[in-house]
Design a protein around this motif. Sequence first.
Motif, PDB file in Angstrom:
ATOM      1  N   ASP A 189       0.975  -1.251   0.084  1.00  8.10           N
ATOM      2  CA  ASP A 189      -0.060   0.168  -0.005  1.00  8.10           C
ATOM      3  C   ASP A 189       0.771   1.316   0.100  1.00  8.10           C
ATOM      4  N   GLN A 190       2.024   1.188   0.608  1.00 11.02           N
ATOM      5  CA  GLN A 190       2.753   2.491   0.713  1.00 11.02           C
ATOM      6  C   GLN A 190       3.386   2.496  -0.596  1.00 11.02           C
ATOM      7  N   ALA A 191       3.793   1.317  -1.252  1.00 11.97           N
ATOM      8  CA  ALA A 191       4.488   1.679  -2.893  1.00 11.97           C
ATOM      9  C   ALA A 191       3.385   1.977  -3.811  1.00 11.97           C
ATOM     10  N   CYS A 192       2.095   1.828  -3.438  1.00  7.25           N
ATOM     11  CA  CYS A 192       1.065   2.273  -4.381  1.00  7.25           C
ATOM     12  C   CYS A 192       0.708   3.803  -4.158  1.00  7.25           C
ATOM     13  N   ARG A 193       0.972   4.244  -2.908  1.00 11.19           N
ATOM     14  CA  ARG A 193       0.812   5.501  -2.697  1.00 11.19           C
ATOM     15  C   ARG A 193       1.898   6.514  -3.335  1.00 11.19           C
ATOM     16  N   SER A 194       3.043   5.865  -3.218  1.00 14.49           N
ATOM     17  CA  SER A 194       4.231   6.459  -3.891  1.00 14.49           C
ATOM     18  C   SER A 194       3.798   6.704  -5.371  1.00 14.49           C
ATOM     19  N   LEU A 195       3.326   5.589  -5.981  1.00 21.32           N
ATOM     20  CA  LEU A 195       3.079   5.627  -7.405  1.00 21.32           C
ATOM     21  C   LEU A 195       1.917   6.288  -7.617  1.00 21.32           C
ATOM     22  N   LEU A 196       0.974   6.575  -7.038  1.00 20.69           N
ATOM     23  CA  LEU A 196      -0.065   7.515  -7.145  1.00 20.69           C
ATOM     24  C   LEU A 196       0.411   8.865  -7.257  1.00 20.69           C
ATOM     25  N   ILE A 198       3.693  10.105  -7.719  1.00 20.36           N
ATOM     26  CA  ILE A 198       4.524  10.421  -8.926  1.00 20.36           C
ATOM     27  C   ILE A 198       3.908  10.591  -9.920  1.00 20.36           C
ATOM     28  N   HIS A 199       2.648   9.668 -10.270  1.00 21.13           N
ATOM     29  CA  HIS A 199       2.058   9.852 -11.587  1.00 21.13           C
ATOM     30  C   HIS A 199       0.963  11.020 -11.308  1.00 21.13           C
ATOM     31  N   ALA A 200       0.622  11.574 -10.300  1.00 17.04           N
ATOM     32  CA  ALA A 200       0.002  12.873 -10.181  1.00 17.04           C
ATOM     33  C   ALA A 200       0.680  14.014 -10.558  1.00 17.04           C
ATOM     34  N   THR A 201       2.019  14.005 -10.252  1.00 18.07           N
ATOM     35  CA  THR A 201       2.794  15.137 -10.656  1.00 18.07           C
ATOM     36  C   THR A 201       2.845  15.595 -12.177  1.00 18.07           C
ATOM     37  N   GLY A 202       2.741  14.513 -12.770  1.00 14.00           N
ATOM     38  CA  GLY A 202       2.986  14.519 -14.528  1.00 14.00           C
ATOM     39  C   GLY A 202       4.451  14.407 -14.751  1.00 14.00           C
ATOM     40  N   LEU A 203       5.419  14.498 -13.764  1.00 13.44           N
ATOM     41  CA  LEU A 203       6.912  14.683 -13.971  1.00 13.44           C
ATOM     42  C   LEU A 203       7.425  13.407 -14.633  1.00 13.44           C
ATOM     43  N   GLN A 204       8.374  13.501 -15.597  1.00 19.74           N
ATOM     44  CA  GLN A 204       9.167  12.418 -15.991  1.00 19.74           C
ATOM     45  C   GLN A 204       9.746  11.528 -14.724  1.00 19.74           C
ATOM     46  N   TRP A 205       9.927  10.242 -14.807  1.00 19.78           N
ATOM     47  CA  TRP A 205      10.535   9.484 -13.638  1.00 19.78           C
ATOM     48  C   TRP A 205      11.176   8.085 -14.117  1.00 19.78           C
ATOM     49  N   THR A 206      12.102   7.630 -13.472  1.00 22.64           N
ATOM     50  CA  THR A 206      12.828   6.572 -13.721  1.00 22.64           C
ATOM     51  C   THR A 206      12.449   5.337 -12.604  1.00 22.64           C
TER      52      THR A 206
END
Length: 255
Positions: A189-196, A198-206
């Motif tokens: 759940d913590q990892a999914c929170r981080s994914l949500l 980073i995706h919400a920022t619209g930033l490129q990520w690696t």
Amino acid sequence: MGAHSGSEEFTLDERIEQMVLGYRILDMEGHSDMAQGFMGMRDPDGRGIWLKRTGISLGEVRGLEDFVLIDFDGRRIGGSGGLHGEWPILSQIFVRRPEVQAIGHTHPFHACVFAASTADFRAVGHEGSYLKGPIRRFTATSNIVVTKEMADIVASDLGDSQAVLMVNHGITYCGRSVAECVLAGVWLDQACRSLLAIHATGLQWTPPNQADHAEKYETIMATGFLDRSWDFYVRKLAAQSGEAPPGLAHTDGRQ
């Protein structure tokens, strides 16, 4: 009580004590959904599966009286109270995965939201690397899983990984001990929170590549991280509840 991720033998009472702690830790970390969701433990004598009775939340589990024991066909062997209808999820994974000792099926907010997306599960921060993957999705239905046939698909989609996302539903996760199972649910759940986020920022990520991800998992787990993490959440639970941590009541608290 430590995580006990190795091959040590414990009494049934000690295992139930860990289940109680595990249920309450999952509740503390946001996995409660009214009285829905549950965790099951393989009976040490091979009789079947221990899981909480229906009608109470994860955080209301307190002792043996809150558990039922069923065989792998769902027949009651011991305990009183209702049986969760999705018990086949447990039986089918236990049959396929003999090394698994505990399985959780819960509905934490962030994991449920991410499970409804089509994005791949990838590690953003450390918490995403605490899970043995790959983390895939079960998409055969968003309905509750009450048949062995559907539960077998869940088990197949889980494969040899530690967790599977269930689209428009929740998550299922497992471990070689109760502690490892509980921590997998918390970290997913913590990892999914981080994914949500980073995706919400619209930033490129690696995200890390799969080889790096797998190596990081092995490196972290080789340090005794699982035991230390379990002890941390047990202490956190004790602090929030005002109770003495199990095994630390008569010490100065040093590990």
